[in-house]
Write a protein that holds these residues in place. Structure first.
Motif, PDB file in Angstrom:
ATOM      1  N   TYR A 139      13.184 -10.340 -11.588  1.00 18.66           N
ATOM      2  CA  TYR A 139      12.709 -10.621 -10.593  1.00 18.66           C
ATOM      3  C   TYR A 139      11.379  -9.174 -10.608  1.00 18.66           C
ATOM      4  CZ  TYR A 139      12.287  -9.332  -5.015  1.00 18.66           C
ATOM      5  OH  TYR A 139      11.876  -8.482  -3.864  1.00 18.66           O
ATOM      6  N   LEU A 140      11.824  -7.834 -10.822  1.00 18.62           N
ATOM      7  CA  LEU A 140      10.527  -7.405 -10.980  1.00 18.62           C
ATOM      8  C   LEU A 140       9.292  -7.464 -11.983  1.00 18.62           C
ATOM      9  CD1 LEU A 140      12.504  -4.093 -11.406  1.00 18.62           C
ATOM     10  CD2 LEU A 140      11.035  -5.357  -8.903  1.00 18.62           C
ATOM     11  N   CYS A 141       9.666  -8.590 -12.231  1.00 19.29           N
ATOM     12  CA  CYS A 141       7.928  -8.877 -12.804  1.00 19.29           C
ATOM     13  C   CYS A 141       7.811 -10.101 -12.573  1.00 19.29           C
ATOM     14  CB  CYS A 141       8.476  -9.653 -14.370  1.00 19.29           C
ATOM     15  SG  CYS A 141       8.995  -8.518 -15.501  1.00 19.29           S
ATOM     16  N   LEU A 142       8.678 -11.636 -11.967  1.00 19.60           N
ATOM     17  CA  LEU A 142       7.766 -12.330 -10.902  1.00 19.60           C
ATOM     18  C   LEU A 142       6.794 -11.088  -9.619  1.00 19.60           C
ATOM     19  CD1 LEU A 142      10.467 -14.947 -11.025  1.00 19.60           C
ATOM     20  CD2 LEU A 142       8.101 -14.808 -11.992  1.00 19.60           C
ATOM     21  N   HIS A 143       7.788  -9.777  -8.958  1.00 23.56           N
ATOM     22  CA  HIS A 143       6.804  -9.479  -8.229  1.00 23.56           C
ATOM     23  C   HIS A 143       5.908  -8.231  -8.257  1.00 23.56           C
ATOM     24  CE1 HIS A 143       6.717  -7.606  -4.185  1.00 23.56           C
ATOM     25  NE2 HIS A 143       6.816  -6.108  -5.202  1.00 23.56           N
ATOM     26  N   PHE A 144       5.366  -8.321  -9.638  1.00 20.93           N
ATOM     27  CA  PHE A 144       4.709  -8.155 -10.195  1.00 20.93           C
ATOM     28  C   PHE A 144       3.455  -8.759  -9.845  1.00 20.93           C
ATOM     29  CE2 PHE A 144       7.090  -4.065 -11.086  1.00 20.93           C
ATOM     30  CZ  PHE A 144       6.244  -3.264 -10.568  1.00 20.93           C
ATOM     31  N   LEU A 145       3.983  -9.362 -10.593  1.00 16.57           N
ATOM     32  CA  LEU A 145       2.752 -10.894 -11.332  1.00 16.57           C
ATOM     33  C   LEU A 145       2.105 -11.448  -9.552  1.00 16.57           C
ATOM     34  CD1 LEU A 145       4.439 -13.170 -13.428  1.00 16.57           C
ATOM     35  CD2 LEU A 145       2.298 -11.650 -13.578  1.00 16.57           C
ATOM     36  N   VAL A 146       2.797 -11.065  -8.772  1.00 12.88           N
ATOM     37  CA  VAL A 146       2.543 -11.812  -7.601  1.00 12.88           C
ATOM     38  C   VAL A 146       1.567 -10.802  -6.894  1.00 12.88           C
ATOM     39  CG1 VAL A 146       3.306 -12.770  -4.808  1.00 12.88           C
ATOM     40  CG2 VAL A 146       4.919 -13.295  -6.597  1.00 12.88           C
ATOM     41  N   LEU A 147       1.806 -10.009  -7.165  1.00 16.31           N
ATOM     42  CA  LEU A 147       1.047  -8.332  -6.422  1.00 16.31           C
ATOM     43  C   LEU A 147      -0.702  -8.694  -7.050  1.00 16.31           C
ATOM     44  CD1 LEU A 147       3.454  -5.723  -5.904  1.00 16.31           C
ATOM     45  CD2 LEU A 147       2.500  -6.737  -3.925  1.00 16.31           C
ATOM     46  N   TYR A 148      -0.277  -8.943  -8.387  1.00 16.44           N
ATOM     47  CA  TYR A 148      -1.667  -8.927  -9.229  1.00 16.44           C
ATOM     48  C   TYR A 148      -2.526  -9.949  -9.002  1.00 16.44           C
ATOM     49  CZ  TYR A 148      -4.358  -9.766 -13.408  1.00 16.44           C
ATOM     50  OH  TYR A 148      -5.363  -9.956 -13.683  1.00 16.44           O
ATOM     51  N   PHE A 149      -2.416 -10.808  -8.831  1.00 17.52           N
ATOM     52  CA  PHE A 149      -2.705 -12.568  -8.356  1.00 17.52           C
ATOM     53  C   PHE A 149      -3.123 -12.180  -6.525  1.00 17.52           C
ATOM     54  CE2 PHE A 149      -0.131 -14.332 -11.443  1.00 17.52           C
ATOM     55  CZ  PHE A 149      -1.158 -15.367 -12.170  1.00 17.52           C
ATOM     56  N   GLN A 150      -2.859 -11.734  -5.706  1.00 20.33           N
ATOM     57  CA  GLN A 150      -3.227 -11.720  -4.560  1.00 20.33           C
ATOM     58  C   GLN A 150      -4.302  -9.779  -4.790  1.00 20.33           C
ATOM     59  OE1 GLN A 150       0.292  -9.572  -2.225  1.00 20.33           O
ATOM     60  NE2 GLN A 150       1.131 -12.065  -1.935  1.00 20.33           N
ATOM     61  N   LEU A 151      -3.981  -8.649  -5.470  1.00 20.32           N
ATOM     62  CA  LEU A 151      -4.828  -8.035  -5.838  1.00 20.32           C
ATOM     63  C   LEU A 151      -6.115  -9.017  -6.099  1.00 20.32           C
ATOM     64  CD1 LEU A 151      -6.057  -5.023  -5.359  1.00 20.32           C
ATOM     65  CD2 LEU A 151      -5.073  -5.066  -7.759  1.00 20.32           C
ATOM     66  N   GLN A 152      -5.724 -10.368  -7.361  1.00 21.59           N
ATOM     67  CA  GLN A 152      -7.377 -10.526  -7.611  1.00 21.59           C
ATOM     68  C   GLN A 152      -7.918 -11.687  -6.240  1.00 21.59           C
ATOM     69  OE1 GLN A 152      -8.757  -9.995 -10.941  1.00 21.59           O
ATOM     70  NE2 GLN A 152      -7.500  -8.467 -11.173  1.00 21.59           N
TER      71      GLN A 152
END
Length: 208
Positions: free
Chosen positions: A10-23
């Protein structure tokens, strides 16, 4: 089964979503900066202008400013093709350029204060600043020659800018829509008061 792996996923998926939003936000902000740089590099770019079409009613002649080409006067009829003006207003200010819709010439003022029509309106001599007066009229002062106004005498002939002041009726104009075209918001802005409407207001019963 331990809940640790599911929480880790869950944490990994959450960080991936935040990363793509930032990009995505960085890319959009970069694109926006690129758009602003390209569209403000040239001050004459159309993206910074509002273009309107209306007539200028002269307080002195009771007619409209018309651009015949090099010659300009204030003897145009309501709805006349030479009295239709294309007014280019810069977004960040009240600086305008006035072009004849039919003649495609701009109203300009030369160094002698003479009003002339020119096909190229990019020079500072063709820029005027709107001044809104208390009597609902508008005055147009030269952006280059301070204190020199666009004005016409009683015969509709242009006045020299050096002989004009803001208080003169010769420099007072009123914006009017072309004949047959009415702005829905303007249509209800003013109400004509007559003897009949005054009497109706007096007789109208007051609400408690």
């Amino acid at each position: 089964m331990s809940p640790l792996p599911s929480r880790f996923i869950y944490l990994c998926l959450h960080f991936l979503v935040l990363y793509f939003q930032l990009q995505e936000s960085q890319q959009s902000s970069a694109d926006f900066r690129f758009y602003i740089e390209n569209h403000t590099r040239n001050p004459d770019d159309l993206s910074r202008k509002q273009v309107r079409i209306y007539q200028l009613y002269s307080r002195t002649t009771g007619k409209h400013v018309q651009i015949l080409g090099k010659k300009i006067n204030a003897n145009g009829d309501d709805g006349g093709k030479y009295a239709l003006l294309v007014v280019e207003t810069e977004t960040f200010g009240s600086h305008i350029r006035i072009k004849g819709k039919e003649s495609e010439h701009y109203i300009c003022m030369n160094e002698k204060g003479k009003i002339v029509g020119r096909p190229d309106g990019r020079k500072q001599e063709c820029v005027f600043v709107e001044e809104f007066l208390e009597n609902n009229y508008t005055a147009l002062v030269s952006a280059k020659y301070k204190g020199w106004y666009l004005g016409f005498n009683r015969k509709g002939r242009p006045k020299k800018g050096s002989r004009t002041t803001q208080r003169q009726q010769e420099v007072h104009f009123m914006k009017r829509h072309p004949k047959g075209r009415v702005d829905p918001l303007e249509e209800f802005r003013f109400t004509t008061v007559t003897k009949r409407t005054r009497r109706a207001r007096r007789l109208k019963p007051k609400r408690n």
